[in-house]
Write an enzyme that holds these catalytic residues in place. Structure first.
Site, PDB file in Angstrom:
ATOM      1  N   GLU A  88      -6.231  -4.720  -8.562  1.00  0.00           N
ATOM      2  CA  GLU A  88      -6.297  -4.075  -9.891  1.00  0.00           C
ATOM      3  C   GLU A  88      -7.524  -3.193 -10.085  1.00  0.00           C
ATOM      4  O   GLU A  88      -7.432  -2.130 -10.701  1.00  0.00           O
ATOM      5  CB  GLU A  88      -6.264  -5.139 -10.996  1.00  0.00           C
ATOM      6  CG  GLU A  88      -4.867  -5.665 -11.305  1.00  0.00           C
ATOM      7  CD  GLU A  88      -4.510  -6.897 -10.498  1.00  0.00           C
ATOM      8  OE1 GLU A  88      -5.106  -7.117  -9.417  1.00  0.00           O
ATOM      9  OE2 GLU A  88      -3.631  -7.650 -10.941  1.00  0.00           O
ATOM     10  N   GLY A 111       0.026  -8.649 -10.077  1.00  0.00           N
ATOM     11  CA  GLY A 111       0.885  -9.587 -10.789  1.00  0.00           C
ATOM     12  C   GLY A 111       1.755 -10.421  -9.855  1.00  0.00           C
ATOM     13  O   GLY A 111       2.164 -11.531 -10.211  1.00  0.00           O
ATOM     14  N   GLU A 137      -0.401 -13.172  -8.813  1.00  0.00           N
ATOM     15  CA  GLU A 137      -0.604 -14.010 -10.005  1.00  0.00           C
ATOM     16  C   GLU A 137       0.613 -14.896 -10.256  1.00  0.00           C
ATOM     17  O   GLU A 137       0.488 -16.052 -10.663  1.00  0.00           O
ATOM     18  CB  GLU A 137      -0.933 -13.111 -11.207  1.00  0.00           C
ATOM     19  CG  GLU A 137      -2.302 -12.462 -11.015  1.00  0.00           C
ATOM     20  CD  GLU A 137      -2.642 -11.403 -12.051  1.00  0.00           C
ATOM     21  OE1 GLU A 137      -1.888 -10.417 -12.159  1.00  0.00           O
ATOM     22  OE2 GLU A 137      -3.651 -11.565 -12.756  1.00  0.00           O
ATOM     23  N   ALA A 144       2.485  -5.821 -11.250  1.00  0.00           N
ATOM     24  CA  ALA A 144       3.080  -5.307 -12.478  1.00  0.00           C
ATOM     25  C   ALA A 144       3.476  -3.855 -12.231  1.00  0.00           C
ATOM     26  O   ALA A 144       3.022  -3.230 -11.270  1.00  0.00           O
ATOM     27  CB  ALA A 144       2.073  -5.404 -13.622  1.00  0.00           C
TER      28      ALA A 144
HETATM   29  C1  LIG Z   1      -1.849  -7.490 -14.749  1.00  0.00           C
HETATM   30  C2  LIG Z   1      -1.267  -7.050 -13.476  1.00  0.00           C
HETATM   31  C3  LIG Z   1      -1.584  -5.790 -12.988  1.00  0.00           C
HETATM   32  C4  LIG Z   1      -0.991  -5.319 -11.726  1.00  0.00           C
HETATM   33  O1  LIG Z   1      -0.261  -6.015 -11.058  1.00  0.00           O
HETATM   34  S1  LIG Z   1      -1.413  -3.734 -11.257  1.00  0.00           S
HETATM   35  C5  LIG Z   1      -0.494  -3.468  -9.784  1.00  0.00           C
HETATM   36  C6  LIG Z   1      -1.126  -4.122  -8.607  1.00  0.00           C
HETATM   37  N1  LIG Z   1      -0.397  -3.779  -7.419  1.00  0.00           N
HETATM   38  C7  LIG Z   1      -0.727  -2.739  -6.640  1.00  0.00           C
HETATM   39  O2  LIG Z   1      -1.669  -2.020  -6.885  1.00  0.00           O
HETATM   40  C8  LIG Z   1       0.148  -2.487  -5.436  1.00  0.00           C
HETATM   41  C9  LIG Z   1       0.846  -1.154  -5.562  1.00  0.00           C
HETATM   42  N2  LIG Z   1       1.655  -0.850  -4.397  1.00  0.00           N
HETATM   43  C10 LIG Z   1       1.123  -0.450  -3.231  1.00  0.00           C
HETATM   44  O3  LIG Z   1      -0.070  -0.353  -3.060  1.00  0.00           O
HETATM   45  C11 LIG Z   1       2.082  -0.079  -2.145  1.00  0.00           C
HETATM   46  O4  LIG Z   1       3.342   0.071  -2.707  1.00  0.00           O
HETATM   47  C12 LIG Z   1       2.160  -1.114  -0.998  1.00  0.00           C
HETATM   48  C13 LIG Z   1       0.856  -1.150  -0.240  1.00  0.00           C
HETATM   49  C14 LIG Z   1       2.482  -2.506  -1.561  1.00  0.00           C
HETATM   50  C15 LIG Z   1       3.326  -0.711  -0.054  1.00  0.00           C
HETATM   51  O5  LIG Z   1       3.148   0.596   0.371  1.00  0.00           O
HETATM   52  P1  LIG Z   1       4.379   1.387   1.065  1.00  0.00           P
HETATM   53  O6  LIG Z   1       5.000   0.549   2.101  1.00  0.00           O
HETATM   54  O7  LIG Z   1       3.883   2.752   1.449  1.00  0.00           O
HETATM   55  O8  LIG Z   1       5.483   1.523  -0.104  1.00  0.00           O
HETATM   56  P2  LIG Z   1       5.453   2.532  -1.332  1.00  0.00           P
HETATM   57  O9  LIG Z   1       6.110   3.800  -0.939  1.00  0.00           O
HETATM   58  O10 LIG Z   1       4.086   2.616  -1.911  1.00  0.00           O
HETATM   59  O11 LIG Z   1       6.371   1.713  -2.414  1.00  0.00           O
HETATM   60  C16 LIG Z   1       7.777   1.851  -2.479  1.00  0.00           C
HETATM   61  C17 LIG Z   1       8.152   2.215  -3.906  1.00  0.00           C
HETATM   62  O12 LIG Z   1       7.724   1.151  -4.744  1.00  0.00           O
HETATM   63  C18 LIG Z   1       6.897   1.664  -5.774  1.00  0.00           C
HETATM   64  N3  LIG Z   1       5.905   0.646  -6.161  1.00  0.00           N
HETATM   65  C19 LIG Z   1       5.204  -0.156  -5.344  1.00  0.00           C
HETATM   66  N4  LIG Z   1       4.407  -0.959  -6.058  1.00  0.00           N
HETATM   67  C20 LIG Z   1       4.625  -0.649  -7.360  1.00  0.00           C
HETATM   68  C21 LIG Z   1       4.098  -1.141  -8.581  1.00  0.00           C
HETATM   69  N5  LIG Z   1       3.207  -2.148  -8.602  1.00  0.00           N
HETATM   70  N6  LIG Z   1       4.518  -0.590  -9.718  1.00  0.00           N
HETATM   71  C22 LIG Z   1       5.434   0.395  -9.712  1.00  0.00           C
HETATM   72  N7  LIG Z   1       5.989   0.881  -8.603  1.00  0.00           N
HETATM   73  C23 LIG Z   1       5.579   0.370  -7.428  1.00  0.00           C
HETATM   74  C24 LIG Z   1       6.256   2.884  -5.166  1.00  0.00           C
HETATM   75  O13 LIG Z   1       5.792   3.742  -6.167  1.00  0.00           O
HETATM   76  C25 LIG Z   1       7.399   3.458  -4.379  1.00  0.00           C
HETATM   77  O14 LIG Z   1       8.249   4.117  -5.284  1.00  0.00           O
HETATM   78  P3  LIG Z   1       8.948   5.519  -4.861  1.00  0.00           P
HETATM   79  O15 LIG Z   1       9.857   5.159  -3.728  1.00  0.00           O
HETATM   80  O16 LIG Z   1       9.701   5.936  -6.095  1.00  0.00           O
HETATM   81  O17 LIG Z   1       7.871   6.449  -4.469  1.00  0.00           O
END
Ligand SMILES: C/C=C/C(=O)SCCNC(=O)CCNC(=O)[C@H](O)C(C)(C)COP(=O)(O)OP(=O)(O)OC[C@H]1O[C@@H](n2cnc3c(N)ncnc32)[C@H](O)[C@@H]1OP(=O)(O)O
Length: 277
Positions: free
Chosen positions: A153, A130, A133, A84
């Site tokens: 999460e 998500g 999920e 998400a």
């Molecule tokens: C009910 C449901 C709840 C949920 O789903 S909570 C969310 C759960 N997911 C996560 O916690 C994963 C979050 N993302 C990460 O941990 C990392 O990404 C990765 C390990 C998947 C990849 O890392 P890397 O290769 O270094 O990429 P990067 O620079 O972190 O990501 C590229 C751009 O994508 C944005 N992004 C990634 N995941 C999300 C997200 N889940 N929500 C919003 N933005 C996201 C970042 O911020 C960044 O953006 P910019 O280029 O502007 O810095």
């Protein structure tokens, strides 16, 4: 009949399906397979509210499209879906709004789970939160060798809220689900296979999903829909009731053209020609 409007779409045959314009995903149907590709790779295909809305819309399109025999979900870039949208979650403050957020996401996943055709998540890269999920709401999961799956999460002070605390233990068992839910770790594809979290691992998840879809499409479409219904309706009821559901749906199969054709083809030592009715 009086024409009150300029019907500029009149040349479209009455049965043509109207597919809405999508901003965050691509929808294509080829050789019976509906491909839903998430196209926001810069944000790792994170599920912002607008994306979730489009996913709900595309499930309606799939459900109504008679050409579709199997649906595959996949992502552009290095992620399937990285969860998400964390910036949207960061803005949530009220307990009721938080609850609504989870319910809205769950509803979208429920739409996917309720699709009448078999569904496959072609997990091309990260499937986190998500994103996992969403994959769990599909019938089958194919992961790329490099894919990473997890429910991170708790590391954000959250819990999985789009079905993860419920669908994951039902799929892999409570003990294995707790490992993922409590550590939040990223599980590599090969381990996901060993856990029963994914069905196949391949270098190219999309190609492997296509092969899986083609194998499924050799079977009777009506039998596939009824088999899916039997599994879904039986999952949450006591076994005696679930077995009755199975028997009822089995009963329906014997009235179908596809059952006459499938059994006759076997006895005549030829390939069946299913009509899906
Ligand atoms: C009910 C449901 C709840 C949920 O789903 S909570 C969310 C759960 N997911 C996560 O916690 C994963 C979050 N993302 C990460 O941990 C990392 O990404 C990765 C390990 C998947 C990849 O890392 P890397 O290769 O270094 O990429 P990067 O620079 O972190 O990501 C590229 C751009 O994508 C944005 N992004 C990634 N995941 C999300 C997200 N889940 N929500 C919003 N933005 C996201 C970042 O911020 C960044 O953006 P910019 O280029 O502007 O810095």
């Amino acid at each position: 009949m009086a024409h009150e409007h300029d019907h500029s779409h009149e040349e479209v045959p009455a049965f043509a399906l109207e597919v809405p314009e999508f901003e965050f995903l691509r929808y294509e149907v080829a050789e019976g397979i509906a491909w839903v590709t998430f196209t926001r790779p810069k944000a790792l295909n994170a599920l912002a509210a607008d994306v979730l809305r489009e996913i709900a819309e595309v499930t309606e399109v799939i459900a109504e499209d008679p050409e579709v025999k199997v649906a595959v979900f996949t992502g552009e870039g290095k992620a399937f879906v990285a969860g998400a949208d964390i910036s949207e979650i960061n803005a949530l403050k009220d307990v009721f709004i938080g609850r609504e957020f989870a319910l809205a996401g769950q509803e979208v996943m429920n739409h996917i789970a309720a699709l009448p055709v078999p569904t496959i998540a072609a997990i091309n890269g990260y499937a986190l939160g998500g994103g996992l999920e969403l994959a769990l709401a599909c019938d089958l999961r194919v992961a790329a060798t490099k894919a990473k799956l997890g429910l991170p999460e708790v590391g954000l002070g959250l819990i999985p809220g789009f079905g993860g605390t419920q669908r994951l233990p039902r799929l892999v068992g409570v003990g294995r689900a707790f490992d993922l839910i409590l550590t939040g770790r990223h599980v590599p594809a090969e381990e996901a296979l060993a856990l029963g979290l994914v069905n196949r691992v391949a270098d190219d998840a999309v190609a492997a999903a296509r092969e899986l879809a083609q194998a499924i499409m050799k079977n009777s479409p009506v039998a596939l829909a009824l088999a899916k219904e039997a599994v879904a309706r039986g999952a949450d009821v006591p076994l005696p009731e679930a077995l009755e559901i199975e028997a009822d749906l089995f009963g329906m199969t014997v009235t179908t053209h596809d059952m006459r054709e499938g059994t006759a083809a076997f006895l005549e030592k030829r390939a069946p020609e299913f009509k899906g009715e």
